[in-house]
Design a protein around this motif. Structure first.
Motif, PDB file in Angstrom:
ATOM      1  N   GLY A 110      -6.038  56.192  40.275  1.00 23.17           N
ATOM      2  CA  GLY A 110      -4.633  55.874  40.072  1.00 23.17           C
ATOM      3  C   GLY A 110      -3.989  55.116  41.218  1.00 23.17           C
ATOM      4  N   ILE A 111      -4.688  55.012  42.353  1.00 25.15           N
ATOM      5  CA  ILE A 111      -4.029  54.440  43.538  1.00 25.15           C
ATOM      6  C   ILE A 111      -4.762  53.234  44.108  1.00 25.15           C
ATOM      7  CG2 ILE A 111      -2.983  56.656  44.186  1.00 25.15           C
ATOM      8  CD1 ILE A 111      -5.139  56.859  46.416  1.00 25.15           C
ATOM      9  N   GLN A 112      -5.731  52.710  43.323  1.00 23.86           N
ATOM     10  CA  GLN A 112      -6.523  51.597  43.846  1.00 23.86           C
ATOM     11  C   GLN A 112      -5.680  50.380  44.198  1.00 23.86           C
ATOM     12  OE1 GLN A 112      -9.432  51.704  40.851  1.00 23.86           O
ATOM     13  NE2 GLN A 112     -11.020  52.495  42.194  1.00 23.86           N
ATOM     14  N   GLY A 113      -4.546  50.237  43.508  1.00 24.47           N
ATOM     15  CA  GLY A 113      -3.711  49.070  43.757  1.00 24.47           C
ATOM     16  C   GLY A 113      -2.781  49.233  44.957  1.00 24.47           C
ATOM     17  N   ALA A 114      -2.791  50.394  45.605  1.00 27.32           N
ATOM     18  CA  ALA A 114      -1.876  50.603  46.739  1.00 27.32           C
ATOM     19  C   ALA A 114      -2.250  49.667  47.887  1.00 27.32           C
ATOM     20  CB  ALA A 114      -1.951  52.059  47.200  1.00 27.32           C
ATOM     21  N   LYS A 115      -1.247  49.024  48.489  1.00 23.50           N
ATOM     22  CA  LYS A 115      -1.555  48.084  49.580  1.00 23.50           C
ATOM     23  C   LYS A 115      -1.952  48.848  50.842  1.00 23.50           C
ATOM     24  CE  LYS A 115       0.931  43.859  48.441  1.00 23.50           C
ATOM     25  NZ  LYS A 115       2.280  44.170  47.897  1.00 23.50           N
ATOM     26  N   LYS A 116      -1.162  49.845  51.215  1.00 26.96           N
ATOM     27  CA  LYS A 116      -1.478  50.661  52.398  1.00 26.96           C
ATOM     28  C   LYS A 116      -1.506  52.132  51.971  1.00 26.96           C
ATOM     29  CE  LYS A 116      -1.476  47.666  55.902  1.00 26.96           C
ATOM     30  NZ  LYS A 116      -0.241  46.981  56.280  1.00 26.96           N
ATOM     31  N   ILE A 117      -2.444  52.867  52.554  1.00 24.86           N
ATOM     32  CA  ILE A 117      -2.530  54.303  52.259  1.00 24.86           C
ATOM     33  C   ILE A 117      -2.461  55.095  53.560  1.00 24.86           C
ATOM     34  CG2 ILE A 117      -3.959  56.162  51.303  1.00 24.86           C
ATOM     35  CD1 ILE A 117      -5.159  54.122  49.366  1.00 24.86           C
ATOM     36  N   VAL A 118      -1.606  56.112  53.561  1.00 30.75           N
ATOM     37  CA  VAL A 118      -1.506  57.042  54.679  1.00 30.75           C
ATOM     38  C   VAL A 118      -1.975  58.406  54.160  1.00 30.75           C
ATOM     39  CG1 VAL A 118       0.126  58.319  56.122  1.00 30.75           C
ATOM     40  CG2 VAL A 118       0.378  55.842  55.849  1.00 30.75           C
ATOM     41  N   ALA A 119      -2.827  59.090  54.927  1.00 30.14           N
ATOM     42  CA  ALA A 119      -3.276  60.420  54.491  1.00 30.14           C
ATOM     43  C   ALA A 119      -2.920  61.462  55.544  1.00 30.14           C
ATOM     44  CB  ALA A 119      -4.779  60.415  54.249  1.00 30.14           C
ATOM     45  N   ILE A 120      -2.418  62.591  55.076  1.00 33.88           N
ATOM     46  CA  ILE A 120      -2.166  63.741  55.954  1.00 33.88           C
ATOM     47  C   ILE A 120      -2.971  64.898  55.380  1.00 33.88           C
ATOM     48  CG2 ILE A 120      -0.417  65.366  56.795  1.00 33.88           C
ATOM     49  CD1 ILE A 120       1.620  63.012  56.444  1.00 33.88           C
ATOM     50  N   ASN A 121      -3.930  65.401  56.155  1.00 35.22           N
ATOM     51  CA  ASN A 121      -4.857  66.383  55.608  1.00 35.22           C
ATOM     52  C   ASN A 121      -5.453  67.203  56.750  1.00 35.22           C
ATOM     53  OD1 ASN A 121      -7.188  67.617  54.207  1.00 35.22           O
ATOM     54  ND2 ASN A 121      -6.734  66.117  52.601  1.00 35.22           N
ATOM     55  N   THR A 122      -5.755  68.471  56.497  1.00 31.54           N
ATOM     56  CA  THR A 122      -6.404  69.294  57.521  1.00 31.54           C
ATOM     57  C   THR A 122      -7.876  68.936  57.676  1.00 31.54           C
ATOM     58  OG1 THR A 122      -6.652  70.917  55.760  1.00 31.54           O
ATOM     59  CG2 THR A 122      -4.937  71.356  57.381  1.00 31.54           C
ATOM     60  N   ASP A 123      -8.427  68.257  56.653  1.00 34.36           N
ATOM     61  CA  ASP A 123      -9.871  67.997  56.621  1.00 34.36           C
ATOM     62  C   ASP A 123     -10.163  66.523  56.925  1.00 34.36           C
ATOM     63  OD1 ASP A 123     -12.531  67.741  56.072  1.00 34.36           O
ATOM     64  OD2 ASP A 123     -12.364  68.219  53.929  1.00 34.36           O
ATOM     65  N   ALA A 124     -10.752  66.270  58.083  1.00 30.70           N
ATOM     66  CA  ALA A 124     -11.057  64.884  58.487  1.00 30.70           C
ATOM     67  C   ALA A 124     -12.117  64.256  57.592  1.00 30.70           C
ATOM     68  CB  ALA A 124     -11.522  64.864  59.939  1.00 30.70           C
ATOM     69  N   GLU A 125     -12.838  65.079  56.841  1.00 34.66           N
ATOM     70  CA  GLU A 125     -13.915  64.572  55.982  1.00 34.66           C
ATOM     71  C   GLU A 125     -13.453  64.321  54.547  1.00 34.66           C
ATOM     72  OE1 GLU A 125     -16.896  63.720  57.263  1.00 34.66           O
ATOM     73  OE2 GLU A 125     -15.945  64.308  59.148  1.00 34.66           O
ATOM     74  N   ALA A 126     -12.194  64.594  54.240  1.00 31.62           N
ATOM     75  CA  ALA A 126     -11.725  64.395  52.854  1.00 31.62           C
ATOM     76  C   ALA A 126     -11.866  62.912  52.489  1.00 31.62           C
ATOM     77  CB  ALA A 126     -10.272  64.837  52.719  1.00 31.62           C
ATOM     78  N   PRO A 127     -12.331  62.604  51.272  1.00 34.98           N
ATOM     79  CA  PRO A 127     -12.544  61.201  50.882  1.00 34.98           C
ATOM     80  C   PRO A 127     -11.295  60.331  51.084  1.00 34.98           C
ATOM     81  CG  PRO A 127     -13.381  62.680  49.182  1.00 34.98           C
ATOM     82  CD  PRO A 127     -12.756  63.547  50.225  1.00 34.98           C
ATOM     83  N   LEU A 128     -10.137  60.883  50.826  1.00 33.28           N
ATOM     84  CA  LEU A 128      -8.911  60.087  50.961  1.00 33.28           C
ATOM     85  C   LEU A 128      -8.622  59.755  52.427  1.00 33.28           C
ATOM     86  CD1 LEU A 128      -6.894  58.686  49.278  1.00 33.28           C
ATOM     87  CD2 LEU A 128      -5.538  60.733  49.167  1.00 33.28           C
ATOM     88  N   VAL A 129      -8.977  60.678  53.329  1.00 34.93           N
ATOM     89  CA  VAL A 129      -8.800  60.416  54.761  1.00 34.93           C
ATOM     90  C   VAL A 129      -9.705  59.251  55.168  1.00 34.93           C
ATOM     91  CG1 VAL A 129      -9.195  61.368  57.073  1.00 34.93           C
ATOM     92  CG2 VAL A 129      -8.093  62.768  55.303  1.00 34.93           C
ATOM     93  N   LYS A 130     -10.917  59.234  54.585  1.00 35.51           N
ATOM     94  CA  LYS A 130     -11.905  58.194  54.923  1.00 35.51           C
ATOM     95  C   LYS A 130     -11.430  56.807  54.506  1.00 35.51           C
ATOM     96  CE  LYS A 130     -15.597  60.835  56.081  1.00 35.51           C
ATOM     97  NZ  LYS A 130     -16.085  60.862  57.429  1.00 35.51           N
TER      98      LYS A 130
END
Ligand SMILES: Cc1cc2nc3c(=O)[nH]c(=O)nc-3n(C[C@H](O)[C@H](O)[C@H](O)COP(=O)(O)OP(=O)(O)OC[C@H]3O[C@@H](n4cnc5c(N)ncnc54)[C@H](O)[C@@H]3O)c2cc1C
Lengths: 252, 310
Positions: free
Chosen positions: B262-282
């Motif tokens: 659902g978010i492939q078209g986003a120009k910039k992505i910011v992630a806030i997560n406790t897990d540095a290995e989460a796919p979205l953080v990557k």
């Protein structure tokens, strides 16, 4: 009430797919296949209606290669009574699928047809709606709740603005969304019992339906890759990034 | 090659998606818009102001998929293209219309490559399919988020249709709308999304206060929706809304492939997560590792300091 449920065998939704380098498609060889998740919700809804004494017979139909018998057996193990495989090795477009299902509906004359709202391979979200048009029946897509009333059905559906409830006379077509229920995992005895339930195989070519594709798929390509970014160490740095990014945005 | 666009509207207002669909199909030919439903006068006015529109047709009444299909199929002879946005109304009626006309529709289009050549995602956006269609007519849905909006300032004529012979077997008996004064999720420039980690509906008020600060729309994962923390129309993903904001801030979201769709078209992505290995953080442009309940209030305070105004 008699219910027909259509189920599709697809690449398992947990598999990260790979596009073939020659652009001819998505690699499906040696990849785990299973019942499309939304179809599972449709089967579960039918079984729950039967358990509530509101349906007498559940017929499950799948269109695909011989191996699609797997997903029919899954549905039979969940509680469907009888299966039909409409066998074809061709990859059919949704219009051809809907036409074959319309033939089955004409033969079986179910009061309700339940389908998943979309298949997670082609993501089309067409078949229920097309079947409704071809059979001249009312439809409720993206269903999150189904109630049988004296006159027909009341179906709550997930729409862009929230939720909407439709009243439909029977016979009708309903497509399932994720919130409709939690599909059961059939226990081993049910899986064994499913093998003795009737399962008919019919050749797709025998239905007298034009199955030729209408669209030409020129190529399948991977989506553009994102560049990996970086991690910042403080909230202040993050705030500065966000503020800078926003200040550069074009006003809409 | 004439085009009919089915307008999206709600509570009397034209959806921003319609302006984007109109802009995208204007290259295919002169565009007419159909506004069907109740309380549509203002939406029809907005539709007539869109650049490229030559006429607005209005159909007053309550429509469900079956009656809308009937109406569109009576109009179909006049057009080469019948188009809707890939929202819940378009998804409901366009395949039904196509089957009625014995045509194969092309849906969820993200790029128009020529008069009969289109690109659409499959497998939750993990592949793109290029298709050509040599059918006599084209029945399409477009993902509004993939296109820019048409300008306004036009004044196309508005023509009411006689719909007295058209009725639905399905009747709308209730509607539960989400109350929120945030921008339209599908077309918003900034989206703040929350996942199951937000923990509760009250937790989502934290997300909401950040969204307010940024003038952003609010999104949610399916897991957060299923847990009852967020309404279903906030769901972003393969089976929720497809968004393409300039900035997506994903808070406590793992980045399951159905969400990423659902978010492939986003120009910039910011992630806030406790897990540095989460796919979205990557795959985020910028990530901050830590607990969202500590970070969000601090972030709001820091943004205040930057003097950011939206
Ligand atoms: C057929 C099908 C369709 C689907 N469609 C969609 C869809 O359209 N959209 C969608 O979103 N999902 C969809 N899903 C569900 C999807 O597979 C995932 O289950 C879902 O996206 C996960 O949501 P989540 O990120 O909120 O939860 P999780 O995957 O549980 O992730 C939670 C994240 O929060 C982080 N976290 C935990 N505590 C904190 C804290 N205090 N602070 C910061 N971070 C924290 C964790 O590290 C983790 O990364 C679908 C699933 C199926 C089977």
């Amino acid at each position: 009430m008699k219910i027909l449920v259509a189920v599709k065998r697809v690449v398992d939704h947990n598999v990260r797919i790979r596009v073939r380098p020659d652009g001819s498609g998505v690699e499906t060889n040696g990849v785990r296949m299973s019942m499309n998740p939304f179809c599972k919700h449709a089967v579960e809804a039918a079984v729950q209606l039967a358990e509530a004494g509101q349906a007498e017979e559940i017929v499950v139909v799948s269109i695909g290669p011989k191996s699609a018998n797997d997903v029919i057996l899954t549905a039979l193990a969940m509680g469907a009574h009888r299966g039909i495989l409409v066998e074809t090795d061709a990859e059919l477009e949704t219009l051809a699928i809907a036409k074959l299902l319309a033939k089955i509906v004409a033969e079986e004359n179910p009061d309700l047809v339940l389908l998943g709202k979309q298949a997670v391979d082609d993501d089309s979200n067409h078949v229920g709606q097309m079947l409704a048009a071809l059979t001249g029946r009312p439809q409720a897509t993206f269903a999150s709740e189904i109630k049988v009333t004296g006159q027909g059905l009341e179906v709550s559906r997930e729409v862009d603005t929230g939720r909407q409830t439709l009243a439909l006379p029977l016979p009708a077509i309903v497509t399932a969304d994720l919130r409709l229920n939690t599909p059961r995992n059939a226990a081993l005895p049910q899986v064994m019992k499913a093998r003795s339930k009737p399962l008919a195989t019919r050749a797709a070519a025998d239905f007298g339906v034009d199955l030729a594709p209408r669209l030409t798929v020129e190529k399948i390509s991977p989506p553009p890759e994102r560049m990996a970014g970086k991690t910042v160490g403080s909230v202040a740095e993050l705030a500065a990034f966000i503020a800078a990014d926003i200040s550069q945005m074009e006003a809409l | 090659m004439s085009v009919l666009v089915l307008a999206d509207h709600d509570l009397g207002a034209l959806s921003p998606a319609t302006a984007r669909v109109v802009h995208a199909v204007a290259e295919l030919g002169p565009v007419e818009i159909l506004v069907a439903g109740e309380d549509i006068a203002a939406a029809a006015q907005s539709a007539s102001s869109l650049a490229g529109v030559t006429k607005v047709l209005t159909a007053e009444g309550q429509f469900a998929a079956d009656s809308l299909e009937m109406l569109l199929s009576t109009l179909a002879v006049r057009y080469h293209y019948l188009v809707a946005s890939a929202g819940s109304v378009g998804k409901d009626v366009i395949p039904r219309l196509a089957a009625k006309l014995d045509l194969m529709p092309v849906t969820d289009i993200v790029a128009i490559l020529g008069p009969n050549r289109f690109e659409r995602p499959i497998y939750a956006g993990n592949a793109l399919q290029t298709v050509t269609s040599n059918q006599s007519k084209h029945i399409l849905t477009l993902r509004a988020s993939a296109f820019r909006a048409a300008a306004s300032g036009n004044a196309a004529p508005i023509e009411p249709l006689d719909v007295s012979g058209i009725s639905s077997a399905a009747k709308v008996i209730a509607a539960h709308r989400t109350q929120s004064d945030t921008p339209d999720l599908a077309t918003a420039q900034i989206v703040v999304g929350g996942g199951i980690a937000v923990g509760s509906a009250e937790g989502f008020q934290l997300i909401e206060s950040l969204a307010k600060k940024l003038g952003a729309a609010i999104g949610a994962t399916r897991a957060a929706v299923d847990a009852g923390y967020a309404p279903n129309d906030w769901q972003v993903g393969q089976t929720g809304k497809i968004i393409a904001p300039d900035l997506y801030i994903a808070i406590g979201i793992s980045g399951a492939l159905q969400h990423l769709a659902g978010i492939q078209g986003a120009k910039k992505i910011v992630a806030i997560n406790t897990d540095a290995e989460a796919p979205l953080v990557k795959l985020a442009d910028i990530a901050l590792i830590g607990d969202l309940f500590e970070i969000i209030p601090q972030l709001i305070a820091e943004l205040d300091k930057t003097g950011l105004k939206r």
